[in-house]
Design a protein around this motif. Structure first.
Motif, PDB file in Angstrom:
ATOM      1  N   GLN A  34       0.831  -1.211   0.000  1.00 45.27           N
ATOM      2  CA  GLN A  34       0.000   0.000   0.000  1.00 45.27           C
ATOM      3  C   GLN A  34       0.861   1.256   0.000  1.00 45.27           C
ATOM      4  OE1 GLN A  34      -2.471  -0.899   3.387  1.00 45.27           O
ATOM      5  NE2 GLN A  34      -4.249  -1.347   2.116  1.00 45.27           N
TER       6      GLN A  34
ATOM      7  N   GLN B 281       2.204   1.542  -3.433  1.00 45.68           N
ATOM      8  CA  GLN B 281       1.066   1.977  -4.264  1.00 45.68           C
ATOM      9  C   GLN B 281       0.856   3.487  -4.119  1.00 45.68           C
ATOM     10  OE1 GLN B 281      -2.475   0.600  -2.383  1.00 45.68           O
ATOM     11  NE2 GLN B 281      -3.814   0.953  -4.135  1.00 45.68           N
ATOM     12  N   ASN B 282       0.902   4.002  -2.892  1.00 41.55           N
ATOM     13  CA  ASN B 282       0.739   5.445  -2.648  1.00 41.55           C
ATOM     14  C   ASN B 282       1.877   6.242  -3.257  1.00 41.55           C
ATOM     15  OD1 ASN B 282      -1.571   4.942  -1.205  1.00 41.55           O
ATOM     16  ND2 ASN B 282      -0.564   4.958   0.800  1.00 41.55           N
TER      17      ASN B 282
ATOM     18  N   PHE C 249       1.407   6.483  -7.026  1.00 40.93           N
ATOM     19  CA  PHE C 249       0.347   7.428  -7.358  1.00 40.93           C
ATOM     20  C   PHE C 249       0.811   8.871  -7.152  1.00 40.93           C
ATOM     21  CE2 PHE C 249      -3.315  10.093  -6.281  1.00 40.93           C
ATOM     22  CZ  PHE C 249      -4.032   9.979  -7.470  1.00 40.93           C
TER      23      PHE C 249
ATOM     24  N   THR D 205      -2.566   4.786 -10.820  1.00 43.97           N
ATOM     25  CA  THR D 205      -3.274   4.072  -9.749  1.00 43.97           C
ATOM     26  C   THR D 205      -3.127   2.566  -9.897  1.00 43.97           C
ATOM     27  OG1 THR D 205      -4.914   5.846  -9.587  1.00 43.97           O
ATOM     28  CG2 THR D 205      -5.520   3.721  -8.644  1.00 43.97           C
TER      29      THR D 205
ATOM     30  N   ARG E 187      -3.980  -1.130  -7.735  1.00 50.80           N
ATOM     31  CA  ARG E 187      -4.818  -1.680  -6.667  1.00 50.80           C
ATOM     32  C   ARG E 187      -4.165  -2.952  -6.127  1.00 50.80           C
ATOM     33  NH1 ARG E 187      -7.935   2.636  -5.905  1.00 50.80           N
ATOM     34  NH2 ARG E 187      -9.122   3.250  -7.737  1.00 50.80           N
TER      35      ARG E 187
ATOM     36  N   THR F 205      -3.022  -2.715 -12.264  1.00 49.27           N
ATOM     37  CA  THR F 205      -3.863  -1.602 -12.730  1.00 49.27           C
ATOM     38  C   THR F 205      -5.233  -2.183 -13.049  1.00 49.27           C
ATOM     39  OG1 THR F 205      -3.126  -1.917 -15.028  1.00 49.27           O
ATOM     40  CG2 THR F 205      -1.949  -0.252 -13.713  1.00 49.27           C
TER      41      THR F 205
ATOM     42  N   ASP G   1      -4.972   3.797 -16.705  1.00 52.46           N
ATOM     43  CA  ASP G   1      -3.757   3.663 -15.898  1.00 52.46           C
ATOM     44  C   ASP G   1      -2.749   2.715 -16.539  1.00 52.46           C
ATOM     45  OD1 ASP G   1      -3.986   5.345 -13.479  1.00 52.46           O
ATOM     46  OD2 ASP G   1      -5.800   4.194 -13.133  1.00 52.46           O
TER      47      ASP G   1
END
Length: 281
Positions: free
Chosen positions: A150, A153-154, A157, A163, A165, A179, A184
């Motif tokens: 996560q 991932q942040n 972004f 983005t 997931r 993606t 994306d």
């Protein structure tokens, strides 16, 4: 090279992505050497890619062909980097303290070419004789826990606007990054294109034009009279006379592929292919 900060930004980005991905920092078994070194095994079909990667490092990394490894000498650099990537028990973690350095497309490129895949889902409409392709980027980083993914991932972004997931996976710690929107997926491929353009051996997953042609051939054998469509039809629309004029003009003025792509609102690869077509006429 004793210090991470002595590396160029490109080297920093590639090295961090490599250690997160296929590489490891290791201390040779019963060796008397006091410092750690870098090691990365590869299959023979990945040899050209590893040569490409090593070319950025001016001898810091080298290939041992017999053992099919990318290696380094034992250096203080890797001893100091080790705790950024490994827990006390030797298991890997994402180097959150080093992510602020990872803001170049080289980071995403190597993370993807090491541990990623361009997966394509298909939908067949037999009535209309059409096959719809939807591409996704997968980063197989299942050896890392979800809370670290996560944070990665942040980071992606925040710095690249792409983005990802978290998606369930049966192996490792149970999650990978992918993606979920076509937008994306293509933003990712466009972001890494100026870097991956110099590594043709990986075009099957970095170059959409190349991959689309491979898919076309594959589906043509099964459904010869069906049309193959992608969710990115605006990317393959014909060039207008005005666009071609502008492309030629900008090229003569010395503009880069990326600058032309930005002005024409086309993908990097689209401009590469169109310019090749214009030159060959």
């Amino acid at each position: 090279m004793h210090n991470f900060l002595q590396l160029t930004p490109v080297q920093q980005n590639i090295l961090i992505a490599s250690i997160i991905g296929d590489g490891e920092i290791t201390k040779l078994y019963k060796s008397r050497r006091k410092n750690h070194s870098y090691r990365e095994h590869f299959g023979i079909d990945q040899k050209e890619y590893r040569k490409w990667k090593v070319s950025f490092f001016n001898g810091l990394l080298y290939i041992t062909h017999k053992s099919q490894c990318v290696r380094s000498s034992s250096l203080p650099l890797f001893t100091k980097l080790y705790p950024h990537f490994y827990h006390d028990d030797g298991s890997k973690h994402i180097p959150l303290s080093l992510l602020p350095y990872c803001t170049l497309p080289h980071f995403l490129s190597v993370l993807y070419m090491d541990d990623g895949s361009l997966c394509i889902s298909s939908q067949i409409n037999r009535r209309k004789k059409r096959i719809y392709l939807t591409p996704h980027i997968y980063l197989y980083l299942q050896c890392y826990p979800p809370h670290e993914l996560q944070q990665l991932q942040n980071h992606i972004f925040t710095h690249f606007g792409i983005t990802f997931r978290l998606s369930k996976h049966p192996d490792g710690q149970g999650n990978i990054l992918k993606t979920t929107s076509v937008k994306d997926t293509f933003l990712f491929l466009d972001t890494i294109a100026p870097v991956t353009y110099t590594c043709p051996s990986m075009y099957y997953k970095t170059n959409w034009n190349e991959r689309f042609n491979m898919e076309k051939q594959k589906w043509k054998n099964r459904f010869p009279d069906f049309d193959l469509l992608t969710s990115s039809s605006e990317r393959v629309k014909p060039y207008s006379t005005e666009e071609i004029r502008l492309l030629k003009e900008m090229k003569q003025e010395g503009a880069t592929i990326q600058e032309i792509a930005d002005v024409l609102q086309r993908s990097y690869w689209s401009i590469v292919y169109k310019w090749r077509e214009i030159k060959d006429k």
